[in-house]
Design a protein around this motif. Structure first.
Motif, PDB file in Angstrom:
ATOM      1  N   LEU A 277       0.673  -1.090   0.026  1.00 32.01           N
ATOM      2  CA  LEU A 277       0.042  -0.008   0.152  1.00 32.01           C
ATOM      3  C   LEU A 277       0.913   1.262  -0.109  1.00 32.01           C
ATOM      4  N   VAL A 278       1.908   1.160   0.529  1.00 31.65           N
ATOM      5  CA  VAL A 278       2.941   2.430   0.855  1.00 31.65           C
ATOM      6  C   VAL A 278       3.251   2.715  -0.708  1.00 31.65           C
ATOM      7  N   GLU A 279       4.072   1.696  -1.305  1.00 30.90           N
ATOM      8  CA  GLU A 279       4.583   1.580  -2.693  1.00 30.90           C
ATOM      9  C   GLU A 279       3.422   2.202  -3.531  1.00 30.90           C
ATOM     10  N   LEU A 280       2.123   1.852  -3.571  1.00 30.31           N
ATOM     11  CA  LEU A 280       1.171   2.076  -4.452  1.00 30.31           C
ATOM     12  C   LEU A 280       0.750   3.446  -4.196  1.00 30.31           C
ATOM     13  N   SER A 281       0.457   3.926  -3.037  1.00 31.92           N
ATOM     14  CA  SER A 281       0.249   5.480  -2.546  1.00 31.92           C
ATOM     15  C   SER A 281       1.483   6.494  -3.309  1.00 31.92           C
ATOM     16  N   ARG A 282       2.811   5.967  -3.080  1.00 31.06           N
ATOM     17  CA  ARG A 282       3.953   6.656  -3.502  1.00 31.06           C
ATOM     18  C   ARG A 282       3.865   6.800  -5.092  1.00 31.06           C
ATOM     19  N   ARG A 283       3.422   5.969  -5.815  1.00 30.22           N
ATOM     20  CA  ARG A 283       3.388   5.940  -7.118  1.00 30.22           C
ATOM     21  C   ARG A 283       2.107   6.879  -7.375  1.00 30.22           C
ATOM     22  N   GLN A 284       1.160   6.658  -6.830  1.00 33.29           N
ATOM     23  CA  GLN A 284      -0.116   7.514  -7.193  1.00 33.29           C
ATOM     24  C   GLN A 284       0.230   9.074  -7.030  1.00 33.29           C
TER      25      GLN A 284
ATOM     26  N   GLY B 238       3.192  10.331  -7.577  1.00 33.51           N
ATOM     27  CA  GLY B 238       3.653  11.081  -8.516  1.00 33.51           C
ATOM     28  C   GLY B 238       2.904  11.096  -9.882  1.00 33.51           C
ATOM     29  N   GLU B 239       1.903  10.185  -9.946  1.00 32.01           N
ATOM     30  CA  GLU B 239       1.006  10.464 -11.070  1.00 32.01           C
ATOM     31  C   GLU B 239       0.175  11.716 -10.720  1.00 32.01           C
ATOM     32  N   ASN B 240      -0.335  11.953  -9.453  1.00 34.49           N
ATOM     33  CA  ASN B 240      -1.067  12.931  -9.117  1.00 34.49           C
ATOM     34  C   ASN B 240      -0.234  14.454  -9.582  1.00 34.49           C
ATOM     35  N   LEU B 241       1.182  14.454  -9.283  1.00 38.27           N
ATOM     36  CA  LEU B 241       1.999  15.834  -9.654  1.00 38.27           C
ATOM     37  C   LEU B 241       2.049  15.970 -11.266  1.00 38.27           C
ATOM     38  N   LYS B 242       2.111  14.548 -11.837  1.00 42.46           N
ATOM     39  CA  LYS B 242       2.197  14.447 -13.447  1.00 42.46           C
ATOM     40  C   LYS B 242       1.111  15.303 -13.906  1.00 42.46           C
ATOM     41  N   ASN B 243      -0.168  14.878 -13.379  1.00 38.14           N
ATOM     42  CA  ASN B 243      -1.324  15.554 -14.142  1.00 38.14           C
ATOM     43  C   ASN B 243      -1.450  16.987 -13.748  1.00 38.14           C
TER      44      ASN B 243
ATOM     45  N   GLY C 174       1.636  18.700 -15.815  1.00 34.89           N
ATOM     46  CA  GLY C 174       1.769  18.360 -17.167  1.00 34.89           C
ATOM     47  C   GLY C 174       3.065  18.054 -17.807  1.00 34.89           C
ATOM     48  N   ASP C 175       3.138  18.636 -19.034  1.00 34.21           N
ATOM     49  CA  ASP C 175       4.371  18.040 -19.800  1.00 34.21           C
ATOM     50  C   ASP C 175       5.537  19.064 -19.131  1.00 34.21           C
ATOM     51  N   ALA C 176       5.373  19.976 -18.309  1.00 36.41           N
ATOM     52  CA  ALA C 176       6.307  20.777 -17.720  1.00 36.41           C
ATOM     53  C   ALA C 176       7.114  20.043 -16.708  1.00 36.41           C
ATOM     54  N   VAL C 177       6.839  18.952 -16.311  1.00 38.43           N
ATOM     55  CA  VAL C 177       7.495  18.208 -15.341  1.00 38.43           C
ATOM     56  C   VAL C 177       8.075  16.699 -15.750  1.00 38.43           C
ATOM     57  N   THR C 178       9.175  16.380 -15.171  1.00 36.47           N
ATOM     58  CA  THR C 178       9.735  15.254 -15.493  1.00 36.47           C
ATOM     59  C   THR C 178       9.743  14.541 -14.062  1.00 36.47           C
ATOM     60  N   ILE C 179       9.220  13.220 -14.043  1.00 39.02           N
ATOM     61  CA  ILE C 179       9.477  12.779 -12.616  1.00 39.02           C
ATOM     62  C   ILE C 179      10.070  11.321 -12.388  1.00 39.02           C
ATOM     63  N   ARG C 180      10.860  11.222 -11.719  1.00 34.28           N
ATOM     64  CA  ARG C 180      11.691   9.736 -11.659  1.00 34.28           C
ATOM     65  C   ARG C 180      11.491   9.437 -10.181  1.00 34.28           C
TER      66      ARG C 180
ATOM     67  N   THR D  70      -0.125  23.927  -1.611  1.00 30.15           N
ATOM     68  CA  THR D  70      -1.183  23.767  -2.722  1.00 30.15           C
ATOM     69  C   THR D  70      -0.650  22.420  -3.571  1.00 30.15           C
ATOM     70  N   TYR D  71       0.786  22.428  -3.690  1.00 27.94           N
ATOM     71  CA  TYR D  71       1.330  21.293  -4.379  1.00 27.94           C
ATOM     72  C   TYR D  71       1.055  20.074  -3.553  1.00 27.94           C
ATOM     73  N   ASP D  72       1.360  20.127  -2.335  1.00 26.94           N
ATOM     74  CA  ASP D  72       1.071  19.008  -1.269  1.00 26.94           C
ATOM     75  C   ASP D  72      -0.095  18.442  -1.079  1.00 26.94           C
ATOM     76  N   GLU D  73      -1.073  19.407  -1.253  1.00 26.14           N
ATOM     77  CA  GLU D  73      -2.695  18.917  -1.487  1.00 26.14           C
ATOM     78  C   GLU D  73      -2.819  18.204  -2.712  1.00 26.14           C
ATOM     79  N   ALA D  74      -2.336  18.961  -3.564  1.00 26.09           N
ATOM     80  CA  ALA D  74      -2.665  18.186  -5.071  1.00 26.09           C
ATOM     81  C   ALA D  74      -2.066  16.783  -5.156  1.00 26.09           C
ATOM     82  N   ALA D  75      -0.742  16.675  -4.442  1.00 26.86           N
ATOM     83  CA  ALA D  75      -0.037  15.551  -4.563  1.00 26.86           C
ATOM     84  C   ALA D  75      -0.568  14.300  -3.948  1.00 26.86           C
ATOM     85  N   GLN D  76      -1.447  14.828  -2.985  1.00 29.85           N
ATOM     86  CA  GLN D  76      -2.009  13.726  -1.651  1.00 29.85           C
ATOM     87  C   GLN D  76      -3.421  13.365  -2.046  1.00 29.85           C
ATOM     88  N   SER D  77      -3.944  14.139  -3.042  1.00 30.81           N
ATOM     89  CA  SER D  77      -5.362  13.840  -3.236  1.00 30.81           C
ATOM     90  C   SER D  77      -5.702  12.501  -3.783  1.00 30.81           C
ATOM     91  N   SER D  78      -6.837  11.871  -3.427  1.00 28.24           N
ATOM     92  CA  SER D  78      -7.381  10.565  -3.495  1.00 28.24           C
ATOM     93  C   SER D  78      -6.415   9.490  -2.838  1.00 28.24           C
TER      94      SER D  78
END
Length: 620
Positions: A546-553, A555-560, A563-569, A593-601
C-alpha cells in the motif's frame, strides 16, 4: 540504428577502452555526481578530487589517461595544478587535460598554461558534446602523454601505457607517503588470512597514513574486509580508519593484545585452534551488517554518523572500561579518543539517535581533568594530611574535658585542671568522643576535611568544590537504527546536497540541459526532491504494497497537475521532480497547494517532505 549513432557508439566504446582512468577535479558535489554517473555508465574508471591540492597529489602518485579540471577551485586553480604537475611529474606521466569553467575569459587569460589543455568546456556543458570529443581522443587525435606524441612523430613503437609501473619501480616494496626512509614489504603477510582481504597495521596503514600500495588499491576500487594490527598500536594510530570511506566499519583483529576492548578480536586471548573460525565468522557478520547500512550514512564524512554506524555494525553498546592507565580513568570500546566520544555522543543524544544509562560518577582535577587523585583526610586550617586522632577525656569531678595527651602523666591519668588522679573509667571519667589534631599546625577539631591531590599535575582541591562527571554507556535507539538503515530522511532532514546515484541517466541529462537553457536564455527551472520521513512507521502500519502504491499515485497526481512541464523519476529514498519554467521561489511559495494536489485521493497520508533547488543552489 543510424550510421551517426553507430559511429558515436563506436567512438564512446573506444574512449572507454583508451581513456580508462579519468580524474575529475571539481568542488561542486552535484557536478561531481553527474560527471561520475555519466562517465561510469560509459565504462570509464572515475576518480574524484575535491580541490586542487588533492588533484595534484593524485596526478603525481597515480596514472590517469584523462583529467577534467575545474578552473575555479577553493585552493589552487586548475591552471596552477597543471603548472605544478608539469614541474614535478615523471616523463612518462602526462594525461590529457580538459578544462571546465563558467568563466572562459578568465581561463584564456592564464597564459601559456592554457596550452596544456586540449579543450575548454564552458559550464554548464552538453554531456553528449563531451562524450563525442572523448570519442575523437580515442582515435589518436590527441595522445595522453607528450612522450607518446614524440614517439609517434618519430615513427617509434609506442611506449608502455601510463598505468604501467615505472621501469625501475619495485612492486615488492611500497614506501609510506611522507616517510621515504621507511620501506615495508607488502609481500610479507602473516598466515591465516588467505581467504580475506586484510588491511595491515603498520604495513598498509601506519603513523604516516596509508601506504601508496593501499591508496592505489582503494583508488582502483579495491576493498578490504578486516583490519589486522600486527604491531603494538595506540588508538591515535588507527585514527586514519575514520578518515577514508567506511574503513571504520571493518572488524579490528589485534594480534598484539595491546588494544584491549577497543579491538573486535583480541587474538592472544583466543585458543589457537579457534582463531581462524572466529575471525571468519566475524568477517561474515560484519559484511552482512555493513550491507544494511544506508549508502548516505556509509558515505558520510560526519564522525558522528560514522560512530553510529560502527555501533550498528558491531551490534553492541558503547561501554566504558575503567583503567588507571587513562587520565580520565576509563576508555570506551571504540577506536576513538574519549574526548571525541564525549563530543559525538552529546550530539547523537540530542538527536535522540542514542540513549545513555548511568554507570558511575568520577571526581576530576579542575586543572587537568585527570581522575587519578589522592583522596585524603586533612586539616581544615592548613590542609595538611599529617593528622592524629585521640580520645577526649571527661573528668566528672571538675567537669574538665580535653584530649587524652593532656591527661597523661607517665602511665597514669591526671586531670590537668584539678590534679586529681583518674583511676576508674565510668566512675572518675568517661570518653565522650574523639578529637583530631594536626601535627603540622597544632589545630584541633572533632572532624576532618576531605581534600583531593592530583597525581598528574599536583593541584590540590577542597572536597566541597571538586568537580564530578558522570560516566554512561550508550545504546542505539529505534530511531538510531532506522537512521542507519533508512538514511537522513529519518531525522527529518532535507537534502542539502543532491545524490544522483539513484537517478536514471536521462533525468541527469535533462537536468544539465535545463541548466544550459537557464544560462543561455534565463529560462527558469527547479528540481524538487520528495522525501518520506514517516516511511518506516507507514510500512509497519500499512505494509509495503500500500505504501508503494500510494507513492506511485502521488507521482501520478503531480504529473497530472504540472503536465508536460514536469519530469518525474522515483529513486530509492527520494522521488524527484524537474519542473521546467518554474523558479524555485515560486514552488516554495505554493508548496502547500502542491502538497494537497500530490496527496489527493491517497488512502494514507505519506507526509511527504519537499526540498526545492534552483540553478544557483544546484550549480553555484
Amino acid at each position: 540504428m543510424s550510421t551517426n549513432s553507430k559511429t558515436s557508439q563506436s567512438a564512446n566504446q573506444g574512449a572507454s577502452a583508451r581513456l580508462k582512468r579519468i580524474l575529475i577535479t571539481e568542488d561542486s558535489p552535484v557536478t561531481q555526481d553527474i560527471l561520475k554517473l555519466v562517465l561510469s555508465t560509459k565504462g570509464h574508471e572515475v576518480h574524484i578530487a575535491h580541490n586542487g591540492k588533492a588533484a595534484l597529489k593524485m596526478l603525481l602518485e597515480e596514472p590517469f589517461d584523462l583529467a577534467l579540471m575545474d578552473y575555479h577551485l577553493p585552493d589552487l586553480s586548475g591552471a596552477e595544478v597543471v603548472a605544478a604537475f608539469f614541474k614535478e611529474r615523471r616523463p612518462d606521466n602526462e594525461p590529457i587535460f580538459i578544462a571546465m569553467t563558467a568563466d572562459p575569459d578568465a581561463f584564456n587569460a592564464t597564459g601559456t598554461v592554457r596550452d596544456a589543455f586540449v579543450r575548454v568546456f564552458a559550464k554548464p556543458f552538453d554531456f553528449n558534446e563531451l562524450l563525442d570529443f572523448m570519442g575523437t581522443l580515442a582515435t589518436g587525435a590527441h595522445q595522453p602523454a607528450r612522450a607518446r606524441r614524440e614517439e609517434h612523430a618519430a615513427g617509434v613503437a609506442p611506449s608502455a601505457p601510463v598505468n604501467s609501473p615505472a621501469p625501475n619501480a619495485s612492486t615488492a616494496d611500497e614506501e609510506y607517503e611522507g616517510t621515504p626512509d621507511r620501506v615495508v614489504s607488502l609481500r610479507a603477510r602473516p598466515s591465516g588470512y588467505e581467504h580475506n582481504r586484510p588491511l595491515f597495521w603498520p604495513q598498509d596503514i601506519g603513523p604516516a597514513g596509508f601506504s601508496l600500495g593501499a591508496r592505489k588499491h582503494m583508488a582502483s576500487g579495491g576493498d578490504y574486509d578486516m583490519v589486522v594490527v600486527s604491531e603494538p598500536a595506540r588508538v591515535e594510530d588507527l585514527r586514519h580508519l575514520w578518515s577514508l570511506g567506511d574503513l571504520n566499519l571493518l572488524p579490528i583483529i589485534d594480534e598484539t593484545g595491546h588494544l584491549g576492548h577497543k579491538a573486535d578480536v583480541d587474538l592472544p586471548k583466543i585458543p589457537r585452534g579457534s582463531a581462524e573460525r572466529i575471525v571468519q565468522a566475524l568477517v561474515q557478520e560484519f559484511a552482512e551488517a555493513r550491507a544494511s547500512v544506508h549508502l548516505e550514512v556509509r558515505q558520510s564524512d560526519d564522525l558522528a554518523d560514522k560512530l553510529l554506524a560502527s555501533l550498528y555494525v558491531r551490534s553492541r553498546k558503547l561501554m566504558p572500561e575503567f583503567s588507571g592507565a587513562s587520565p580520565r580513568g576509563f576508555s570506551y570500546n571504540v577506536a576513538l579518543t574519549e574526548s571525541e566520544v564525549r563530543e559525538l555522543t552529546g550530539r547523537l543524544e540530542t538527536d535522540r539517535l542514542i540513549e545513555k544509562a548511568f554507570v558511575d560518577r568520577l571526581h576530576g582535577c579542575p586543572a587537568c581533568n585527570s581522575v587519578r587523585l589522592n583522596v585524603r583526610e586533612e586539616c581544615f586550617e592548613c590542609h595538611s594530611p599529617n593528622l592524629e586522632e585521640t580520645a577526649i577525656i571527661h573528668h566528672f569531678k571538675c567537669a574538665y574535658q580535653g584530649p587524652l595527651q593532656d591527661f597523661k602523666h607517665g602511665s597514669d591519668l591526671v586531670c590537668p585542671k584539678c590534679a586529681r588522679e583518674l583511676r576508674h573509667f565510668g566512675v572518675d571519667y568517661d570518653k565522650p568522643g574523639n578529637v583530631v589534631s594536626c601535627l603540622a599546625c597544632g589545630a584541633s577539631s572533632s572532624d576532618t576535611a576531605v581534600g583531593f591531590k592530583c597525581l598528574d599535575c599536583g593541584v590540590h582541591t577542597d572536597g566541597d568544590v571538586i568537580s564530578t562527571h558522570d560516566v554512561f554507556n550508550y545504546a542505539l535507539t529505534d530511531k538510531g537504527r532506522a537512521f542507519i538503515e533508512e538514511g537522513y530522511i529519518v531525522t527529518g532532514a532535507t537534502q542539502n546536497q543532491l545524490k544522483f546515484a539513484d537517478l536514471p541517466l536521462d533525468l541527469v541529462i535533462a537536468l544539465n540541459k535545463a541548466a544550459r537553457d537557464y544560462t543561455e536564455s534565463a529560462r527558469p527551472f527547479c528540481l524538487v526532491t520528495i522525501g518520506y520521513p514517516q516511511r518506516r512507521i507507514q510500512l509497519s502500519e500499512h505494509g509495503p504494497r500500500l505504501v508503494e502504491l500510494s507513492r506511485r499515485q502521488l507521482g501520478e497526481n503531480l504529473k497530472n497537475y504540472f503536465g508536460d512541464a514536469v519530469t518525474i523519476r522515483q529513486g530509492t529514498d527520494f522521488d524527484y521532480l524537474l519542473i521546467d519554467r518554474m523558479a524555485a521561489e515560486n514552488f516554495r511559495a505554493n508548496i502547500e497547494t502542491y502538497d494537497e494536489a500530490a496527496q489527493s485521493s491517497l488512502k494514507i497520508d505519506l507526509a511527504p517532505r519537499f526540498s526545492v533547488f534552483g540553478p544557483g543552489e544546484l550549480f553555484g
